[in-house]
Design an enzyme around this catalytic site. Structure first.
Site, PDB file in Angstrom:
ATOM      1  N   GLN A  77       0.756  -1.020   0.156  1.00  0.00           N
ATOM      2  CA  GLN A  77       0.028  -0.007  -0.008  1.00  0.00           C
ATOM      3  C   GLN A  77       0.703   1.208   0.067  1.00  0.00           C
ATOM      4  O   GLN A  77       1.244   1.726   1.084  1.00  0.00           O
ATOM      5  CB  GLN A  77      -0.942   0.239   1.104  1.00  0.00           C
ATOM      6  CG  GLN A  77      -1.873   1.142   1.384  1.00  0.00           C
ATOM      7  CD  GLN A  77      -3.139   0.763   0.464  1.00  0.00           C
ATOM      8  OE1 GLN A  77      -3.461  -0.304   0.628  1.00  0.00           O
ATOM      9  NE2 GLN A  77      -3.414   1.753  -0.232  1.00  0.00           N
ATOM     10  N   PHE A  78       1.448   1.671  -1.188  1.00  0.00           N
ATOM     11  CA  PHE A  78       2.456   2.878  -1.285  1.00  0.00           C
ATOM     12  C   PHE A  78       1.704   4.042  -0.833  1.00  0.00           C
ATOM     13  O   PHE A  78       2.085   4.857  -0.418  1.00  0.00           O
ATOM     14  CB  PHE A  78       2.725   3.008  -2.830  1.00  0.00           C
ATOM     15  CG  PHE A  78       1.819   3.414  -3.926  1.00  0.00           C
ATOM     16  CD1 PHE A  78       2.034   4.813  -3.825  1.00  0.00           C
ATOM     17  CD2 PHE A  78       0.996   2.549  -4.150  1.00  0.00           C
ATOM     18  CE1 PHE A  78       1.193   5.459  -4.994  1.00  0.00           C
ATOM     19  CE2 PHE A  78       0.273   3.199  -5.230  1.00  0.00           C
ATOM     20  CZ  PHE A  78       0.069   4.558  -5.549  1.00  0.00           C
ATOM     21  N   THR A  79       0.234   4.056  -0.825  1.00  0.00           N
ATOM     22  CA  THR A  79      -0.464   5.311  -0.342  1.00  0.00           C
ATOM     23  C   THR A  79      -0.213   5.695   1.072  1.00  0.00           C
ATOM     24  O   THR A  79      -0.775   6.976   1.411  1.00  0.00           O
ATOM     25  CB  THR A  79      -1.876   5.416  -1.037  1.00  0.00           C
ATOM     26  OG1 THR A  79      -2.402   4.104  -0.237  1.00  0.00           O
ATOM     27  CG2 THR A  79      -1.941   5.155  -2.388  1.00  0.00           C
TER      28      THR A  79
END
Length: 153
Positions: A77-79
């Site tokens: 989950q890069f966000t």
């Protein structure tokens, strides 16, 4: 490295027709920063596996994922590294580039598996549909950068 941890009664992820699911356990959304390394991954895994966020017989948070043989759904989950301080569009400049993040994400999954817990994952850099049934709800953020800061108090 950041891990958004949600205690769940069950969860699943589906990607292009493939799916994986867990029962009682934790959904662990993992974000990797540009300067993260294996020490960050080890910190996150140790912390998440040992967090006492499951209830004992008295209803108190006294039991870890290891104690209850929880199942884990680990999702990249890069966000989690979004910077929303300016403007209306999030900036992701603190997130690691995919070619650097993917090996570290895969190593993090390996480390979770080494704990003996059952681990399912999504697919790195894919559009995923995640469904979960929050238990509690209990949602915590674990940030490996915090290990360098002194505790207040």
């Amino acid at each position: 490295m950041r891990a958004l941890v949600q205690r769940v009664a069950g969860a699943s992820v589906s990607v292009e027709g493939d799916s994986a699911s867990i029962g009682l356990g934790l959904v662990v959304f993992v974000g990797i920063a540009r300067d993260d390394d294996e020490a960050d991954a080890r910190y996150i895994v140790e912390k998440v596996a040992n967090l006492r966020i499951f209830e004992d017989d008295d209803g108190r948070f006294n039991v870890s994922a290891l104690d209850v043989s929880a199942e884990l759904l680990v999702v990249s989950q890069f966000t989690l590294y979004a910077d929303v301080r300016r403007g209306r569009r999030p900036s992701f400049t603190e997130a690691a580039a995919p070619e650097n993040a993917q090996p570290l994400f895969e190593r993090t999954v390996e480390l979770f598996r080494e704990t003996g817990l059952r681990v399912e994952t999504g697919r790195f850099q894919a559009r995923m549909m995640v469904e979960l049934r929050n238990d509690g709800p209990v949602t915590l953020m674990v940030d490996s950068a915090e290990r360098h800061r002194p505790r207040r108090g």
